[in-house]
Write a protein that holds these residues in place. Structure first.
Motif, PDB file in Angstrom:
ATOM      1  N   ASP A   1      -6.208  -0.526  -4.570  1.00  0.00           N
ATOM      2  CA  ASP A   1      -5.646  -1.088  -3.310  1.00  0.00           C
ATOM      3  C   ASP A   1      -6.661  -2.104  -2.859  1.00  0.00           C
ATOM      4  O   ASP A   1      -7.685  -1.547  -1.973  1.00  0.00           O
ATOM      5  N   GLU A   2      -6.175  -3.381  -3.196  1.00  0.00           N
ATOM      6  CA  GLU A   2      -7.329  -4.265  -3.005  1.00  0.00           C
ATOM      7  C   GLU A   2      -8.642  -4.076  -3.104  1.00  0.00           C
ATOM      8  O   GLU A   2      -9.603  -4.103  -1.992  1.00  0.00           O
TER       9      GLU A   2
ATOM     10  N   SER B   1       1.080  -1.095  -0.073  1.00  0.00           N
ATOM     11  CA  SER B   1       0.253  -0.028  -0.049  1.00  0.00           C
ATOM     12  C   SER B   1       0.838   1.163  -0.119  1.00  0.00           C
ATOM     13  O   SER B   1       0.503   2.060  -0.813  1.00  0.00           O
TER      14      SER B   1
HETATM   15 MG    MG Z   1      -2.041  -2.665   2.240  1.00  0.00          MG
END
Ligand code: MG
Ligand code: ATP
Lengths: 252, 789
Positions: free
Chosen positions: A170-171, A49
């Motif tokens: 991000d995910e 991240s």
């Molecule tokens: Mg992360």
């Protein structure tokens, strides 16, 4: 030869908390290419991240350089970086982060208005995206009045409203069930096929298989870089085996 | 228990700024409340202690020795058991004014009183400046403190008077607190002279009058004693009387008004403080939602949770209330010091114990119970839900029909600013209420202030006529007869109207409807009252010898309205009048009547009013008119401008009113600042995540701050739009309530457009500053925060 959109050199990010330093990214150099679907993987806490936020200009670097196209974004002032974000990036969060007091339509269009574009054009683009993601019937609702999967599709539409050079995620499937997740991945694959550069962090093996490049991060450094063919449904099993073997080798 | 205490302290520390803000709000509320209570409860005490120290008379009577034998009167009073003592002084009344530094001090009656050559035990004086003595030296005078302060007269200054041989100059050798004459509102001026001076100065005219002070051991018996006294004199006293109520009014009016206003507005303030607390707690509950869930899942009972939140605010109040009370000690000290200065005592112990305890209990109870009510919500949180959802599921609304996006030209900060107004309605409503309250108070304040400045320009409201010049033949008038003067005035083409007038004080309303008799001032006119601008709040001016206008206080006291008859003593004779008008008047402390000169002529055939009220034609210069008459008649005729006289009467009200207005403005500026500051801080906290999201899209901190400013500014503008008319609408009513004891039913509002318009930028400025400072927290928000949690 692919064109480079993002390039970093000796990138470092050090967090300081309670007087203790933590080096989340260490001397990381990489290039991201135009048109690619790049996936970043790695174990929890490896710095994925952090890297994504540095590449997209959402966070400041400690040392090192980040070029985004021809712009050196690591040394921009607040106003310039805000302007950069408006014009060049879209971002999709695991926690979705729609603004709860704005309608679906407003959530999508606000970043468009921010970029000082013609309101009519923004609205028109928003309608197109809503249609594309099958959201057009929900446009007047508040985020709390639609499902999680729908919310994430709104977030993707929001990320795309300014036709960014790179869409970061991000995910994006992290908070969704598998059907919703697949739907989101289909959308991302789809727009990538349409030429949109995508950089995505994920934990999800299925998601990783959509990539045409997988970067593996360990302790804030690049530990692997796998090139793949463009994703198609034809040779899916073969592709999944290859990715699986690679990730197993990396100790995933 | 210990864990709860630890959490309470940690919570206060975590929200330091907010805790300080709440503490400040509570402290200001406590300050105002406690100041008001203390002022109300202790404002009488300095006067009482002064009265005791100087053994001062409660009632003053003065009369002509041709009418009564002073020795007999004194004996009668001394024989009464409720009377402690009687003190008598030789008196000479004069209306000829005082010359100081070449200027005529426009003043009503002067009481030249001889101080006997021996020590007195009653009506002692307190010396503020000058040497204490039994009496002044011949050629020297003592003057009262209020008079000296008002005109800035110092020891050694010379004052000029009209005496039998023309002007005399006398040296001020002491400034004294004269118990009955030192009040700010006292319009009689007492000058003390050496024994024997009255004869020397005023010759045969002097020495027929006596002023007598009566000190009661039991003042509650006053009405009975007075009735007995009048019966003793065959029904009515032919003289003048001032009682303790009137005297204390001359000292305390301003402070009582101040206390009343403070009480009223402190209640407004306490309500605002409770709202701030309630909103803060509910926002704290919302943002601690997850933590509360965790606590509950770890075995805290709902009761524990409630005591955490209640305890937090009770603890804050526990510190803030004493701070506020301490502040009020200084405020009350300051106000009482002004009072003490006029009373002439430097030291005075006032106790604030009871007001402090009452304030403490009331505010603690209010804070505690409102905290308790709101915190009960926190106790009901279900742990699983809380932990999974992470934040309370706020009910968001998109602003109903209001859709910002319909506007084509709005930019993004504007859209978001407007959105925030509607998405956090409770906060918006509260800021709105606060803006309405503050702007209406400002409007009230600025217009009252303006009206006070212009008080003397609307004499009709105060029971005065609109004469510009008043002329009084002096003791040296000699052959200058009424006929000569009236002829001269009638022929003078600068004069629009000249009317014989007198403030006749040998009148009293007789005992009726179960109320004792009462001295009143009669305003006597020999001519058209309407033409002189005399107003009534009901009915009309008297036109015949049987008609009368009475002041509002009289109408209330004797329960008389238009058409009723009222019995009045004029020169010992009881006369019945028909009431044709009810007027407001500050003359005679609100007790006065208005009659035709013919009404007195009926009883005293020789009677002629002793003054001339002159109204000039438009464009005529008052000063040159006065000059020409002064040059022509010199010492025979006293000619002065009347404007100053009205100003003299209304100035104390204007000055007192101003200080109240200033205090109100300061306090409510602070309140508005605290409220908006707090609300903005809470809002930033609320919207932290959204602001992070906005930043991720490329909004700058400045744009977000702009949206926060727009939110409060828009609400403030809406509040001001409602508040200004509200303030204008309520102001006369509030002033009427405050001025009630003055027999004033209508307050002449002089609306200032400029001043009222200035309320808008002032409110906006407060809003801008109090939003800008806390909105700086936006700078610390980073989109990076969006992945944490
Ligand atoms: Mg992360
Ligand atoms: N604000 C911060 N202060 C100190 N350390 C931090 C901070 N943010 C992240 N870290 C640390 O930096 C490292 C990298 O964090 P990052 O969020 O990039 O990990 P990640 O690879 O995304 O992990 P995950 O897969 O769990 O999301 C972690 O060890 C984390 O503890």
């Amino acid at each position: 030869m692919k064109k480079t959109v993002i390039k970093t050199k000796d990138l470092c990010k050090t967090y300081v908390s309670d007087g203790e330093q933590f080096h989340a990214i260490r001397n990381l150099s990489l290039e991201i290419y135009e048109g690619d679907f790049t996936v970043i993987m790695g174990s929890s806490g490896s710095g994925k991240s952090t890297l994504l936020y540095l590449l997209s200009g959402l966070d400041n670097v400690t040392t090192g350089d980040v070029w985004f196209s021809d712009i050196k974004i690591d040394s921009l002032k607040e106003k310039e970086i805000a302007n950069f974000r408006r014009m060049n990036i879209g971002f999709i969060f695991q926690a979705i982060n729609l603004v709860p007091n704005l309608t679906i339509f407003e959530n999508i269009t606000i970043p468009g208005y921010l970029a000082n574009k013609n309101k009519k054009l923004v609205d028109q683009k928003a309608y197109e995206l809503l249609k594309m993601f099958e959201l057009h019937e929900l446009s007047g609702r508040l985020p709390s009045q639609v499902s999680g999967g729908q919310q994430q599709r709104v977030a993707i539409a929001r990320g795309l409203i300014n036709s960014p050079q790179v869409l970061f995620a991000d995910e994006p499937t992290g908070s969704l069930n598998s059907a919703q997740g697949r739907n989101v991945l289909d959308i991302l694959t789809n727009i990538n096929e349409g030429g949109q550069t995508v950089v995505m962090v994920t934990h999800d093996f299925k998601a990783a298989c959509r990539a045409d490049r997988i970067l593996f991060i360990r302790d804030g450094k690049i530990d692997g870089d796998l090139e793949l063919e463009k994703f198609t449904t034809d040779n899916l099993e073969q592709r999944e085996e290859k990715v699986f073997a690679y990730l197993t080798e990396k100790g995933w | 228990m210990r864990s709860i205490a630890a959490i309470i302290l940690a919570n206060i520390r975590k929200r330091k700024t907010q805790s300080i803000l709440i503490a400040l709000t509570i402290a200001v509320a406590a300050l105002m409340f406690s100041s008001a209570l203390s002022l109300m409860s202790s404002v009488h005490k300095p006067l009482e202690s002064m009265y005791d120290k100087l053994n001062a008379s409660h009632t003053l009577i003065w009369f002509d020795t041709k009418n009564y034998n002073p020795a007999d009167i004194k004996k009668w009073w001394e024989s009464r058991s409720e009377i402690k003592g009687v003190q008598s002084f030789k008196l000479h009344e004069s209306n000829d004014g005082i010359i100081y530094k070449g200027e005529k001090l426009a003043n009503s009656t002067i009481f030249f009183t001889e101080r006997p050559g021996v020590q007195v035990t009653q009506d002692k004086l307190s010396f503020i400046e000058g040497k204490e003595a039994v009496s002044p030296e011949p050629g020297e005078i003592w003057i009262t403190s209020n008079f000296a302060f008002k005109h800035n007269i110092k020891i050694g200054d010379k004052l000029g008077f009209t005496a039998k041989d023309g002007k005399v100059q006398m040296k001020v050798s002491a400034i004294v607190v004269d118990p009955q004459f030192s009040g700010t509102f006292m319009d009689l001026v007492r000058i003390w002279t050496a024994p024997g001076e009255l004869d020397r100065l005023f010759g045969s005219n002097a020495g027929n009058e006596v002023i007598m002070g009566i000190r009661y051991s039991d003042y509650s018996k006053e009405p009975y004693s007075w009735k007995a006294f009048e019966n003793h004199l065959d029904g009515s006293f032919y003289g003048r009387k001032v009682d303790y109520e009137t005297i204390s009014l001359t000292y305390l009016t301003m402070y009582t008004i101040l206390g009343t206003i403070l009480i009223v507005f402190s209640i407004v303030l306490i309500i605002i403080a409770l709202f701030v607390i309630a909103l803060t707690i509910s926002s704290a509950v919302a943002s601690d939602y997850k933590i509360i869930g965790v606590f509950i899942s770890q075995g805290f009972t709902p009761k524990n949770i409630i005591s955490i939140f209640t305890g937090q605010y009770a603890l804050t109040a526990l510190i803030a209330v004493p701070v506020g009370i301490l502040g009020s000690w200084f405020t009350v000290r300051l106000v009482l010091d002004m009072l003490l200065r006029s009373i002439g005592f430097a030291n005075f112990d006032f106790s604030m114990t009871l007001p402090a305890i009452v304030t403490f209990l009331i505010i603690m109870a209010a804070v505690g119970s409102s905290a308790l009510i709101i915190a009960r919500k926190a106790g009901k949180i279900k742990p699983v839900e809380a932990i999974r959802e992470g934040s309370v599921s706020r009910k968001y609304s998109n602003g109903g029909k209001f859709n910002a996006l319909r506007f084509k030209t709005l930019n993004v900060p504007a859209i978001l600013g407007i959105k925030q107004i509607f998405s956090n309605r409770r906060q918006s409503a509260f800021i709105l209420i606060c803006a309405i309250t503050v702007s209406s108070i400002f409007t009230f304040a600025v217009n009252v202030q303006n009206s006070l400045v212009h008080l003397s320009e609307s004499p009709g409201y105060w029971g005065f006529d609109n004469r510009q010049v008043v002329m009084t033949p002096t003791e040296n008038a000699g052959n200058l007869t009424d006929q000569i003067i009236m002829n001269k005035l009638d022929r003078d083409n600068r004069v629009k109207q000249a009317t014989r007038v007198e403030i006749y004080d040998m009148t009293s309303v007789s005992e009726q409807v179960g109320k004792p008799s009462r001295n009143v001032i009669a305003m006597v006119y020999d001519g058209n009252m309407d033409a002189l601008g005399l107003e009534n709040i009901q009915g009309r001016n008297p036109k015949t010898e049987n008609e009368i206008s009475i002041s509002l206080n009289l109408s209330k006291e004797y329960k008389k309205t238009i058409g009723d008859t009222i019995e009045v003593y004029i020169a010992k004779k009881k006369v019945s009048f028909v009431i044709t008008g009810i007027m407001q008047s500050i003359m005679g402390a609100g007790y006065s009547i208005r009659i035709e000169a013919s009404a007195i002529k009926k009883i005293l055939p020789e009677y002629l009013p002793n003054q001339y009220a002159v109204v000039l034609k438009k464009g005529e210069d008052v000063n040159s008119f006065i000059k020409s008459y002064q040059n022509e008649y010199g010492l025979k005729l006293d000619v002065k401008s009347y404007e100053d006289n009205v100003k003299d009467m209304t100035n104390p009200i204007a000055i007192g009113g101003n200080s109240i207005v200033v205090i109100l403005c300061i306090i409510f500026t602070l309140v508005m600042f605290l409220v908006i500051f707090n609300m903005t801080l809470m809002n930033v906290h609320w919207e932290k995540r959204n602001f992070g999201t906005y930043k991720a899209f490329g909004m700058t901190s400045s744009q977000i701050r702009l949206s926060l400013m727009l939110r409060t500014v828009i609400i403030t503008v809406a509040g001001v739009i409602i508040g200004i008319p509200l303030g204008l609408y309520m102001a006369p009513g509030i002033m009427r309530m405050i001025l009630d004891s003055f027999s004033i039913a209508k307050f002449p509002m002089e609306i200032t457009l400029l001043g009222t318009a200035a309320v808008i930028p002032v409110c906006l400025l407060i809003t801008l500053i109090s939003t800008w400072i806390p909105s700086g927290r936006v700078l610390d928000i980073s989109p990076r925060n969006l992945i944490v949690e």
